[in-house]
Design a protein around this motif. Structure first.
Motif, PDB file in Angstrom:
ATOM      1  N   PRO A  89       9.490  -7.351   8.326  1.00  0.00           N
ATOM      2  CA  PRO A  89       9.814  -6.337   7.248  1.00  0.00           C
ATOM      3  C   PRO A  89      11.090  -5.597   7.181  1.00  0.00           C
ATOM      4  CG  PRO A  89       8.052  -6.347   7.791  1.00  0.00           C
ATOM      5  CD  PRO A  89       8.314  -7.144   8.882  1.00  0.00           C
ATOM      6  N   ASP A  90      11.753  -5.118   8.827  1.00  0.00           N
ATOM      7  CA  ASP A  90      12.826  -4.373   9.190  1.00  0.00           C
ATOM      8  C   ASP A  90      14.160  -4.952   8.825  1.00  0.00           C
ATOM      9  OD1 ASP A  90      11.010  -2.409   9.408  1.00  0.00           O
ATOM     10  OD2 ASP A  90      10.498  -2.048  11.664  1.00  0.00           O
ATOM     11  N   SER A  91      14.316  -6.381   8.786  1.00  0.00           N
ATOM     12  CA  SER A  91      15.439  -6.619   9.394  1.00  0.00           C
ATOM     13  C   SER A  91      14.954  -7.651   7.476  1.00  0.00           C
ATOM     14  CB  SER A  91      14.959  -8.208  10.097  1.00  0.00           C
ATOM     15  OG  SER A  91      15.116  -7.682  11.584  1.00  0.00           O
ATOM     16  N   ILE A  92      14.070  -7.416   7.070  1.00  0.00           N
ATOM     17  CA  ILE A  92      14.476  -8.162   5.843  1.00  0.00           C
ATOM     18  C   ILE A  92      14.811  -6.943   4.810  1.00  0.00           C
ATOM     19  CG2 ILE A  92      13.983  -8.916   3.396  1.00  0.00           C
ATOM     20  CD1 ILE A  92      13.273 -10.699   5.639  1.00  0.00           C
ATOM     21  N   LEU A  93      14.737  -6.004   4.959  1.00  0.00           N
ATOM     22  CA  LEU A  93      14.639  -4.504   4.390  1.00  0.00           C
ATOM     23  C   LEU A  93      16.531  -3.769   5.264  1.00  0.00           C
ATOM     24  CD1 LEU A  93      14.597  -2.723   2.530  1.00  0.00           C
ATOM     25  CD2 LEU A  93      13.945  -1.044   5.069  1.00  0.00           C
ATOM     26  N   ILE A  94      16.818  -3.695   5.900  1.00  0.00           N
ATOM     27  CA  ILE A  94      18.412  -4.222   6.561  1.00  0.00           C
ATOM     28  C   ILE A  94      19.303  -5.543   5.796  1.00  0.00           C
ATOM     29  CG2 ILE A  94      20.123  -4.640   8.417  1.00  0.00           C
ATOM     30  CD1 ILE A  94      17.771  -3.546   9.805  1.00  0.00           C
ATOM     31  N   MET A  95      18.393  -6.025   5.920  1.00  0.00           N
ATOM     32  CA  MET A  95      19.067  -7.653   5.072  1.00  0.00           C
ATOM     33  C   MET A  95      19.753  -7.488   3.748  1.00  0.00           C
ATOM     34  SD  MET A  95      18.158 -11.059   7.414  1.00  0.00           S
ATOM     35  CE  MET A  95      19.253 -11.857   6.568  1.00  0.00           C
ATOM     36  N   THR A  96      18.689  -6.943   2.873  1.00  0.00           N
ATOM     37  CA  THR A  96      18.697  -6.472   1.642  1.00  0.00           C
ATOM     38  C   THR A  96      19.160  -5.465   1.017  1.00  0.00           C
ATOM     39  OG1 THR A  96      16.207  -7.678   1.692  1.00  0.00           O
ATOM     40  CG2 THR A  96      17.178  -6.585  -0.110  1.00  0.00           C
TER      41      THR A  96
ATOM     42  N   SER B  49      21.768  -5.218   3.014  1.00  0.00           N
ATOM     43  CA  SER B  49      23.686  -5.291   3.334  1.00  0.00           C
ATOM     44  C   SER B  49      23.950  -5.974   2.177  1.00  0.00           C
ATOM     45  CB  SER B  49      23.653  -5.710   4.671  1.00  0.00           C
ATOM     46  OG  SER B  49      22.949  -4.803   5.203  1.00  0.00           O
ATOM     47  N   ALA B  50      22.946  -7.338   1.469  1.00  0.00           N
ATOM     48  CA  ALA B  50      23.188  -7.803   0.662  1.00  0.00           C
ATOM     49  C   ALA B  50      23.879  -7.182  -0.442  1.00  0.00           C
ATOM     50  CB  ALA B  50      22.506  -9.026   0.834  1.00  0.00           C
ATOM     51  N   THR B  51      23.116  -6.407  -0.810  1.00  0.00           N
ATOM     52  CA  THR B  51      23.250  -5.663  -2.683  1.00  0.00           C
ATOM     53  C   THR B  51      24.032  -4.375  -2.492  1.00  0.00           C
ATOM     54  OG1 THR B  51      21.064  -4.263  -1.715  1.00  0.00           O
ATOM     55  CG2 THR B  51      20.886  -6.433  -3.217  1.00  0.00           C
ATOM     56  N   GLN B  52      23.870  -3.560  -1.461  1.00  0.00           N
ATOM     57  CA  GLN B  52      25.290  -2.375  -1.378  1.00  0.00           C
ATOM     58  C   GLN B  52      26.115  -2.921  -0.005  1.00  0.00           C
ATOM     59  OE1 GLN B  52      20.992   0.851  -2.085  1.00  0.00           O
ATOM     60  NE2 GLN B  52      22.938   0.962  -2.371  1.00  0.00           N
ATOM     61  N   GLY B  53      26.568  -3.217   0.740  1.00  0.00           N
ATOM     62  CA  GLY B  53      26.934  -3.258   1.825  1.00  0.00           C
ATOM     63  C   GLY B  53      26.900  -2.706   3.213  1.00  0.00           C
ATOM     64  N   TRP B  54      27.647  -2.603   3.535  1.00  0.00           N
ATOM     65  CA  TRP B  54      26.832  -2.165   5.579  1.00  0.00           C
ATOM     66  C   TRP B  54      27.069  -1.113   5.533  1.00  0.00           C
ATOM     67  CZ3 TRP B  54      29.121   0.729   8.688  1.00  0.00           C
ATOM     68  CH2 TRP B  54      30.664   1.578   8.332  1.00  0.00           C
ATOM     69  N   ARG B  55      27.267  -0.202   4.701  1.00  0.00           N
ATOM     70  CA  ARG B  55      26.676   1.140   5.590  1.00  0.00           C
ATOM     71  C   ARG B  55      25.063   1.556   4.849  1.00  0.00           C
ATOM     72  NH1 ARG B  55      31.936   1.725   3.333  1.00  0.00           N
ATOM     73  NH2 ARG B  55      33.400   2.896   4.205  1.00  0.00           N
ATOM     74  N   ALA B  56      24.730   0.730   3.554  1.00  0.00           N
ATOM     75  CA  ALA B  56      22.826   1.161   3.123  1.00  0.00           C
ATOM     76  C   ALA B  56      22.167   0.234   4.113  1.00  0.00           C
ATOM     77  CB  ALA B  56      23.175   0.144   1.589  1.00  0.00           C
ATOM     78  N   GLY B  57      23.293  -0.788   4.504  1.00  0.00           N
ATOM     79  CA  GLY B  57      21.935  -1.777   6.200  1.00  0.00           C
ATOM     80  C   GLY B  57      21.728  -0.967   6.948  1.00  0.00           C
ATOM     81  N   SER B  58      23.158  -0.205   7.200  1.00  0.00           N
ATOM     82  CA  SER B  58      23.819   0.934   8.305  1.00  0.00           C
ATOM     83  C   SER B  58      21.621   1.758   8.073  1.00  0.00           C
ATOM     84  CB  SER B  58      24.783   1.337   8.590  1.00  0.00           C
ATOM     85  OG  SER B  58      25.435  -0.023   9.622  1.00  0.00           O
ATOM     86  N   ALA B  59      22.500   2.844   7.184  1.00  0.00           N
ATOM     87  CA  ALA B  59      21.296   3.103   6.765  1.00  0.00           C
ATOM     88  C   ALA B  59      20.156   2.775   7.100  1.00  0.00           C
ATOM     89  CB  ALA B  59      21.028   3.917   5.172  1.00  0.00           C
ATOM     90  N   ALA B  60      19.360   1.887   6.583  1.00  0.00           N
ATOM     91  CA  ALA B  60      18.344   1.090   6.788  1.00  0.00           C
ATOM     92  C   ALA B  60      18.133   1.383   8.074  1.00  0.00           C
ATOM     93  CB  ALA B  60      18.845  -0.176   6.186  1.00  0.00           C
ATOM     94  N   ALA B  61      18.617   0.854   9.191  1.00  0.00           N
ATOM     95  CA  ALA B  61      18.747   0.440  10.314  1.00  0.00           C
ATOM     96  C   ALA B  61      18.374   1.397  11.287  1.00  0.00           C
ATOM     97  CB  ALA B  61      19.794   0.054  11.399  1.00  0.00           C
ATOM     98  N   LEU B  62      19.053   3.322  11.197  1.00  0.00           N
ATOM     99  CA  LEU B  62      19.302   4.068  11.196  1.00  0.00           C
ATOM    100  C   LEU B  62      17.770   4.843  11.196  1.00  0.00           C
ATOM    101  CD1 LEU B  62      22.618   5.823  11.017  1.00  0.00           C
ATOM    102  CD2 LEU B  62      21.288   4.914  13.047  1.00  0.00           C
ATOM    103  N   GLY B  63      17.061   4.589   9.751  1.00  0.00           N
ATOM    104  CA  GLY B  63      16.125   5.296   9.574  1.00  0.00           C
ATOM    105  C   GLY B  63      14.896   4.186  10.471  1.00  0.00           C
ATOM    106  N   ILE B  64      15.021   2.975  10.432  1.00  0.00           N
ATOM    107  CA  ILE B  64      13.429   2.164  11.339  1.00  0.00           C
ATOM    108  C   ILE B  64      14.092   2.786  12.672  1.00  0.00           C
ATOM    109  CG2 ILE B  64      13.380   0.497  12.314  1.00  0.00           C
ATOM    110  CD1 ILE B  64      14.679  -0.521   9.416  1.00  0.00           C
ATOM    111  N   GLY B  65      14.989   2.901  13.305  1.00  0.00           N
ATOM    112  CA  GLY B  65      15.533   3.762  14.083  1.00  0.00           C
ATOM    113  C   GLY B  65      14.408   4.852  15.132  1.00  0.00           C
TER     114      GLY B  65
END
Length: 217
Positions: free
Chosen positions: A24-31, A33-49
């Motif tokens: 689920p974590d990887s899927i959320l990051i990819m989703t 990033s794919a729909t909003q760009g790398w900043r959103a993917g990184s924000a999700a990654a930081l939340g997961i961290g």
């Protein structure tokens, strides 16, 4: 100060392989990033961290052991986590493109419907991780294997190993965010495709939630 930690190279390699495994974590990051760009993917990654930090501290302080020993506590957290994953999935499945009186003319406008503020993306990543009781049990099962039974400071050793695991995980998660955003840009994911991608990932999150709800300890 001797912490009683051993087999660090094996720990790092094992941790990286575990982080690479899809979930689920990887899927959320990819989703994101794919729909909003790398900043959103990184924000999700930081939340997961941040969620991982909570699990590490809880395990080091013995709270995760209490969760493992208490059937009702585990079940409660499992149902809350499953409900949250299902809620994320339903949000994605039911998302509609916004219309301001006329059809969107660019992919950015068309994708606005699935966009979330970065703060909310961070919170989404944090909650999807911290509400998963299996992550807590994973740290209880995995990390102690690399701490000597006679280690003088077991809690500190646990925190150090957890920090190493989380740091390596963040490297992978941010790479995933950047590579997914790059691939999305090269493939020119437009509004309609982004909407269908969002719905497909929503169905996947729904399945993750149901799987967690129906899982045994």
């Amino acid at each position: 100060m001797q912490l009683g930690i051993h087999d660090i190279p094996l720990f790092i390699v094992s941790g990286l392989l575990l982080n690479i495994a899809p979930g689920p974590d990887s899927i959320l990051i990819m989703t994101r990033s794919a729909t909003q760009g790398w900043r959103a993917g990184s924000a999700a990654a930081l939340g997961i961290g941040a969620g991982t930090c909570v699990h590490v501290l809880a395990a080091a302080l013995g709270l995760s052991a209490l969760l493992a020993a208490s059937s009702w506590a585990f079940t409660l957290l499992k149902w809350v986590g499953a409900a949250y994953l299902v809620w994320i999935g339903l949000q994605m499945l039911l998302a509609r493109r916004r219309r301001d009186g006329e059809a969107a003319s660019t992919s950015g406008e068309a994708a606005a419907s699935v966009a979330l503020p970065l703060r909310k993306v961070f919170v989404q990543g944090f909650l999807s991780n911290v509400l998963n009781p299996k992550v807590a049990l994973f740290f209880l099962a995995f990390v102690p294997q690399f701490i000597a039974p006679d280690a003088p400071h077991k809690a500190l050793a646990f925190i150090v190993l957890g920090a190493i695991f989380n740091f390596n995980g963040m490297l992978w998660c941010h790479f995933l965010a950047l590579s997914t955003a790059f691939a999305s840009a090269r493939l020119r994911v437009g509004g309609a495709l982004a909407q269908w991608l969002n719905r497909a990932i929503g169905a996947l999150f729904l399945s993750f939630g149901l799987k967690l709800a129906l899982s045994e300890r």
